[in-house]
Scaffold this active site. Structure first.
Site, mmCIF file in Angstrom:
data_model
loop_
_atom_site.group_PDB
_atom_site.id
_atom_site.type_symbol
_atom_site.label_atom_id
_atom_site.label_comp_id
_atom_site.label_asym_id
_atom_site.label_seq_id
_atom_site.Cartn_x
_atom_site.Cartn_y
_atom_site.Cartn_z
ATOM 1 C CE LYS A 123 -4.532 -1.353 1.867
ATOM 2 N NZ LYS A 123 -5.436 -1.112 2.783
ATOM 3 C CE LYS A 208 -7.842 -9.756 -2.244
ATOM 4 N NZ LYS A 208 -7.755 -9.325 -0.877
ATOM 5 C CE LYS A 211 -12.732 -2.988 -0.547
ATOM 6 N NZ LYS A 211 -13.659 -3.419 0.511
#
Ligand code: TRP
Length: 345
Positions: A123, A208, A211
């Site tokens: 991240k 994966k 969103k």
């Protein structure tokens, strides 16, 4: 459900949470929410399901849209089958005990433990000097979310395993340093179950379903209508071979393996069952059947989601009641923790 450590004798409790970022998708449902509902319906342990808005601000966020994003996540939980009369559904920020325990855990966790966390590395990206300090201590707050209820089981996707290990490290260290020989906190186990535990992107079988993927075609959102679902599945990446008749034939075919896994999870069957039926057939025949299964499965969920999201007042009532119920369990545990570490009272 696996057993809790023998030296922890408290009640079994379940906690989980998701971030209020963007819309929930099939991966969230098959990978986690489905297990939330299953644990709730066992009826043998208290369940706490929060929307983690404290975690949401570890990355840049929009204050104007955050409240509705929290409501939207709560509506998705309920639409997926989390029942507010059985489980506490609430916003993490509405239960101050989470943040209070997180501070204490910041002083229990070691810098070296956090430096190993792969989600932070993903991240924070290249320029980690610019990441918020909150993003770095994100897993410590997650441990507080769990242990503020002394939760013994956490239904999550596979990508959260490392954070659950950290949670156990914190609990063990706390117990050792302050427990006076007893397990004050449980060593919480993740509950990762089902063929859908890892749902991959429809555009890339090695990534994966997420969103944050820029391509909306990579995922099936819980609120997609039937035509959208059919279109996305039709467009899903595949290879030119027909489907194998046995599971071994899915090795090195990530896209095929993903679609077969999704079909199995939706139909409540095994991959072997699906291949027994579709082995030897091409994707031209398989995809429409998969689309039909997905639509059938998701239609009641998305109808309920749409009904709920148009009734803000009802969601707000549910969130307030959930926060009250959660606080009633969490606050005494924080108070006991503070006493244990020697705070004035
Ligand atoms: N980190 C989790 C995720 O990205 C969200 C989360 C926050 C969570 N606190 C939690 C999950 C506590 C389980 C338990 O999905």
């Amino acid at each position: 459900m696996s057993d809790t450590p023998t030296d922890y004798t408290g009640p079994q409790r379940v906690l989980s949470g998701m971030q209020p970022t963007g819309r929930l998708h099939l991966g969230n449902y098959l990978g986690a929410l489905k297990n939330w509902v299953a644990l709730q319906d066992e009826g043998t342990q208290e369940c706490f399901y929060c929307v983690v808005d404290l975690h949401a601000i570890t990355m840049p966020h929009d204050p104007d849209t955050l409240p509705d994003a929290v409501r939207s996540a709560a509506a998705a939980y309920i639409a997926a089958g989390v029942d507010p009369s059985k489980s506490a559904i609430f916003a993490q920020s509405a239960v101050p005990a989470h943040a209070e325990l997180a501070w204490i855990f910041n002083c229990v966790a070691r810098l070296g433990w956090l430096e190993r966390m792969t989600q932070f590395k993903d991240k924070a990206g290249k320029d980690k000097e610019r990441a918020s300090v909150g993003l770095f201590t994100y897993p410590v707050l997650q441990a507080a979310d769990i242990l503020v209820y002394k939760a013994t089981h956490v239904p999550v996707g596979e990508d959260q395993k490392q954070h659950l290990e950290l949670c156990r490290d914190i609990a063990a260290r706390f117990n050792r340093d302050y427990g006076k020989g007893e397990a004050f906190f449980p060593l919480t186990e993740p509950v990762i179950q089902g063929p859908g535990a890892r749902v991959m992107s429809l555009r890339d079988g090695n990534a994966k379903m997420s969103k944050s993927d820029v391509s909306d075609n990579s995922r099936i959102n819980l609120e997609d209508d039937a035509d959208t679902i059919a279109r996305k599945i039709k467009k899903a990446k595949t290879d030119p071979e027909p489907l194998p008749s046995e599971e071994a034939g899915l090795a090195d075919r990530p896209e095929a393996a993903n679609l077969v896994g999704i079909f199995a999870a939706l139909a409540g069957k095994t991959k072997a069952d699906i291949l027994a039926e579709y082995g030897g057939q091409g994707f031209g025949a398989f995809k429409p059947a998969l689309a039909e299964a997905a639509v059938q499965y998701l239609a009641p969920i998305s109808d309920e989601y749409r009904r709920l999201i148009s009734d803000k007042a009802e969601i707000d009532r549910i969130l307030s009641a959930g926060a009250e119920r959660a606080s009633a369990v969490a606050q005494p545990i924080v108070d006991e923790t503070k006493k244990t570490i020697g705070f004035w009272s």
